[in-house]
Write a protein that holds these residues in place. Structure first.
Motif, short mmCIF file in Angstrom:
data_model
loop_
_atom_site.label_atom_id
_atom_site.label_comp_id
_atom_site.label_asym_id
_atom_site.label_seq_id
_atom_site.Cartn_x
_atom_site.Cartn_y
_atom_site.Cartn_z
N UNK A 144 0.81 -1.21 0.00
CA UNK A 144 0.00 0.00 0.00
C UNK A 144 0.85 1.26 0.00
N UNK A 145 1.98 1.24 0.71
CA UNK A 145 2.84 2.43 0.77
C UNK A 145 3.45 2.74 -0.59
N UNK A 146 3.94 1.72 -1.30
CA UNK A 146 4.53 1.94 -2.62
C UNK A 146 3.48 2.40 -3.62
N UNK A 147 2.30 1.78 -3.55
CA UNK A 147 1.23 2.18 -4.46
C UNK A 147 0.78 3.60 -4.17
N UNK A 148 0.74 3.99 -2.91
CA UNK A 148 0.37 5.36 -2.58
C UNK A 148 1.39 6.34 -3.14
N UNK A 149 2.67 5.98 -3.13
CA UNK A 149 3.70 6.86 -3.71
C UNK A 149 3.54 6.95 -5.22
N UNK A 150 3.13 5.85 -5.86
CA UNK A 150 2.86 5.90 -7.30
C UNK A 150 1.67 6.82 -7.58
#
Length: 430
Positions: A269-275
């Protein structure tokens, strides 16, 4: 959500819809079928919910669905309520898949998304989902640049130009290459056509699929169901390459979509939020999930494409179709999946790096934690199956075929590098 609904999802052959999460090794799994473009704020809210109510692992499947992992019996109802309020996914029912750029595509002949919406409403009125296997599905291909050739389904519609008019090619069971053709129908009869064909399957029992009816009774029963709708025989299908979703695609309004792949189908979720933050900074409107474990960022200006792609790559997403990770398919594996004998997803990066010089669109490696082969039911040049005795290796087959070699997990990298080189050399001479 009731305990009864959760128990239903645990039976073999069930699908983990929003109201019926499935028990796995890391908790409950929910699968969503997104409808159209998910606005970036809504996607960010989905990430937050995945982290709050689950373990934060988010997957995009080969069919373009979104999966959220690590829910519990206590948190699943709250997650379901949050997602329902976001209005980003189809309600539980017969999965209907359409082109990832439907309604936006420069090349599409019809808006497959609009036809899919009409069909969902009709199927809901007939309560067909309750009469069909949870795995029954429909594909509607609008004829765009990113087609659905490799996505199997019980019923297939594909828009094609015939004698100067758009018609729908109708076929049952399989992907574009293997499906059995029925004929052509008018676009206006698309909903009625699919409804009648699914009713044929439903009448034979909830455990039946179109392939089972075809095997038992032949194609005649399907043809009879839509005989008065067929306007002609479909000519032999023309060959069409499956478009590569990774990279930039110009849209009808002059803006661009950019497809990025999730390495081995998952992210957090953290990586996708940064995307999502990178997409917002680039002026994008939203995202769509696409077949092939891909996310399409929608409505980018041309000059924003390079910085967005660079940001996605820095976050670990796949931005080039030739990336070797694109050609290794891995299931969640142990300990995430209770049935798995090997940590397929953890092994996958090492296998991809080792075999990188030999991997391309014609040579795929499938790593399956067990013999079910959930992540890739089709054939692969090399299939690795986890067993209680080690890793079974299968050449040019599926998890159901006989292995030619059994190796220890620690010996896989060296063995795979040698086999990939040799198998690709053999395949090039076939």
């Amino acid at each position: 959500m009731t305990a009864h609904a959760i128990n239903l999802s645990q039976r073999r052959g069930a699908c983990p819809g929003l109201s019926t999460p499935m028990a796995t090794g890391d908790g409950l799994l929910v699968r969503l079928t997104p409808v159209g473009t998910i606005l970036l704020d809504a996607f960010a809210a989905l990430c937050a919910a995945a982290k709050l109510y689950g373990n934060g692992i988010i997957e995009v499947t080969a069919r373009g669905n979104i999966q959220v992992r690590g829910l519990s019996a206590g948190s699943a109802p709250s997650f379901a309520a949050t997602v329902a309020a976001l209005d980003i996914a189809a309600v539980d029912g017969v999965p209907i898949l359409c082109n990832p750029l439907a309604g936006l595509d420069l090349e599409e002949l019809i808006d497959a998304g609009a036809l899919a919406a009409d069909l969902r409403r009709e199927l809901a009125q007939h309560s067909l989902a309750q009469k069909l296997s949870a795995k029954a599905s429909v594909v509607i291909d609008g004829g765009g640049m990113l087609n659905l050739n490799n996505v199997p389904a019980d019923i297939r519609l594909r828009a094609e130009m015939m004698n100067g008019k758009v018609a729908l090619r109708v076929a049952v069971t399989g992907d574009e290459a293997s499906a059995i053709e029925i004929g052509l129908v008018a676009v206006s009869d698309g909903v009625a056509t699919v409804t009648r064909l699914l009713e044929v399957v439903a009448a034979r029992g909830r455990q039946m699929r179109a392939r089972d009816v075809l095997a038992a009774e032949g194609i005649t029963v399907f043809r009879a169901a839509i005989a008065n709708l067929v306007v002609g025989e479909a000519p032999p299908p023309h060959s069409s390459r499956t478009g590569e979703p990774i990279g930039a695609h110009q849209l009808r309004d002059g803006s661009f979509a950019y497809g990025v792949g999730l390495a081995f189908g998952h992210t957090d979720a953290a990586s996708l939020r940064r995307l999502i933050d990178a997409a917002q900074a680039a002026g994008a409107r939203g995202m769509r999930a696409a077949p092939g474990r891909t996310l399409m960022t929608i409505a980018l200006a041309q000059d924003e494409l390079p910085p967005f792609a660079a940001a996605a790559e820095n976050l670990g997403f796949i931005v080039r179709g030739g990336d070797p990770r694109r050609h290794v398919v891995a299931c969640a594996g142990a300990p995430v999946c209770a049935a798995a004998e090997i940590a397929a997803r953890s092994i996958a990066p090492l296998i991809a790096a080792t075999a990188a010089p030999h991997l391309d669109g014609s040579f795929k490696i499938h790593i399956s934690g067990c013999a079910k082969g959930c992540a890739h039911p089709a054939r692969a040049a090399l299939t690795i199956v986890g067993t209680t005795s080690g890793c079974a290796l299968i050449a040019n087959g599926t998890t159901r075929d006989a292995p030619f070699k059994l190796v220890a997990t620690n010996d896989l990298p060296a063995t795979i590098e040698m086999l990939a080189r040799n198998l690709k050399r053999e395949n090039s001479h076939v």
